[in-house]
Design an enzyme around this catalytic site. Structure first.
Site, PDB file in Angstrom:
ATOM      1  CB  ALA A 198      -0.917  -0.001   1.207  1.00 57.20           C
TER       2      ALA A 198
ATOM      3  CB  CYS B 177      -4.867   1.794  -7.355  1.00 57.80           C
ATOM      4  SG  CYS B 177      -4.082   1.764  -5.736  1.00 57.80           S
TER       5      CYS B 177
ATOM      6  CE  LYS C 130      -2.163  -2.841 -13.602  1.00 53.80           C
ATOM      7  NZ  LYS C 130      -0.800  -2.481 -13.218  1.00 53.80           N
TER       8      LYS C 130
ATOM      9  CG  ASN D 156      -3.953  -2.758 -10.189  1.00 55.92           C
ATOM     10  OD1 ASN D 156      -3.090  -3.023  -9.363  1.00 55.92           O
ATOM     11  ND2 ASN D 156      -4.167  -1.527 -10.613  1.00 55.92           N
TER      12      ASN D 156
ATOM     13  N   GLY E 264       2.275 -11.329  -6.632  1.00 52.09           N
ATOM     14  CA  GLY E 264       3.216 -12.447  -6.511  1.00 52.09           C
ATOM     15  C   GLY E 264       2.753 -13.649  -7.314  1.00 52.09           C
TER      16      GLY E 264
HETATM   17  C1  DHB Z   1      -0.868   0.452  -4.943  1.00 47.87           C
HETATM   18  C2  DHB Z   1      -1.232   0.701  -6.249  1.00 47.87           C
HETATM   19  C3  DHB Z   1      -1.735  -0.336  -7.028  1.00 47.87           C
HETATM   20  O1  DHB Z   1      -2.164  -0.139  -8.314  1.00 47.87           O
HETATM   21  C4  DHB Z   1      -1.834  -1.596  -6.462  1.00 47.87           C
HETATM   22  O2  DHB Z   1      -2.304  -2.573  -7.236  1.00 47.87           O
HETATM   23  C5  DHB Z   1      -1.470  -1.833  -5.166  1.00 47.87           C
HETATM   24  C6  DHB Z   1      -0.988  -0.789  -4.394  1.00 47.87           C
HETATM   25  C7  DHB Z   1      -0.361   1.557  -4.101  1.00 47.87           C
HETATM   26  O3  DHB Z   1       0.494   2.340  -4.538  1.00 47.87           O
HETATM   27  O4  DHB Z   1      -0.796   1.678  -2.947  1.00 47.87           O
END
Ligand code: DHB
Length: 315
Positions: free
Chosen positions: A71, A130, A171, A198, A224
């Site tokens: 994160a 995200c 995405k 993602n 992973g």
């Molecule tokens: C973050 C961004 C992402 O696109 C993801 O898949 C996981 C974490 C981030 O920067 O918090």
């Protein structure tokens, strides 16, 4: 004789299908060039915001032999700073550049796209997925078909306004009920390509001594090797439902055989992100060597012939 690993993605030629996935290895032209020097066919920038965006507090990443949880919070200095690095990289005429953009508001996606259009990056990747960034409506845009389509239309509209033709790849999130429905909505709205997928989650890890979550943000996106079968299944289904739409496959790719598996499912480009942590920056050269070996052993002279092979096999 060397196997031809080159692919054409939305009219852009890549010397091999491996691209650095977004979010890995900084946002400087020299770090992107370093990835290319280590064998990548192209690079994706970290996601760019319209204005400066602070990331999360530390700790932002936990990684072990099974998974990574992050994160980071998409920290970024904003589009003006990014323009300098993008301009510098493009002036070197190195391998293709995919610029990732992110925003919390539909209009901001359009604003960033129009702002960078004049620099003519090869492709724009629209990060609507995200897990740590909510859209205007409290969920990532990628989790609601109408929201995902709205962002796509906005970006296309603003690129048209700028008068430049730059393909966009949207995405997608794995954290949805039906990814094909979202993929169709986004393609109907004008997406030229799709990035699948993602990170998953969010997930949480607990520090036993502290009796508290390890990450300051409590939860983070899961990545992973274990993600690969999920990504393969999604790519397979999307390729089947939308056969003409090029796909960047990402999720748990560690080896040349993983990359070939992604291509057989339907990917044209293959993103490598967390793999860089497991095998170092040399992973790009290692994977292309492994792809060469597999193709030679299996008498494949042109890698492109493998894209979507599973589909043709199961028809
Ligand atoms: C973050 C961004 C992402 O696109 C993801 O898949 C996981 C974490 C981030 O920067 O918090």
């Amino acid at each position: 004789m060397a196997v031809n690993l080159s692919v054409n993605f939305c009219g852009v030629k890549f010397k091999n299908p491996l691209v650095l996935a977004s979010g890995i290895l900084g946002i400087t032209a020299s770090s992107w060039r370093n990835v290319v020097k280590n064998g990548a066919g192209g690079v994706t920038t970290k996601s760019i915001w319209l204005t400066e965006h602070k990331g999360h507090r530390n700790p932002v990443i936990i990684a072990n032999e099974h998974y990574m949880l992050n994160a980071v919070g998409l920290p970024d200095a904003g589009v003006e700073k990014a323009r300098e690095e993008i301009g510098k990289y493009l002036s070197w005429k190195a391998s293709p550049l995919i610029v990732s953009i992110v925003a919390g508001k539909v209009a901001d996606f359009g604003e960033i796209a129009e702002n960078i259009a004049g620099l003519k990056p090869d492709i724009i990747e629209v990060n609507i997925s995200c897990p740590n960034v909510e859209g205007e409506f409290g969920k990532p845009f990628a989790c609601v078909a109408a929201d995902a389509a709205q962002v796509t239309r906005e970006v296309k509209k603003r690129l048209d306004k700028a008068g430049v033709k730059i393909p966009i790849s949207v995405k997608l999130s794995p954290n949805v009920e039906n990814i094909v429905t979202i993929a169709k909505a986004v393609v109907d709205a004008g997406a030229d390509a799709l990035t699948v997928m993602n990170s998953m989650g969010p997930g949480m890890a607990i520090n036993l001594e502290m009796r508290a979550p390890v990450l300051a943000n409590k939860v983070g996106g899961l990545t992973g090797p274990a993600l690969k079968p999920i990504a393969i299944n999604f790519i397979h289904d999307i390729y089947k439902a939308l056969p003409g739409t090029p796909i960047i496959g990402t999720g748990g790719v560690m080896t040349g055989e993983d990359a070939i598996e992604m291509m057989m499912a339907g990917a044209t480009l293959v993103g490598v992100g967390t793999g860089v942590y497991y095998r170092g920056i040399e992973i790009f050269k290692k994977i292309t060597d492994e792809m060469q070996s597999w193709c030679k052993a299996n008498k494949i002279s042109n890698l492109v012939s493998l894209i979507g092979a599973v589909q043709r096999h199961s028809e």
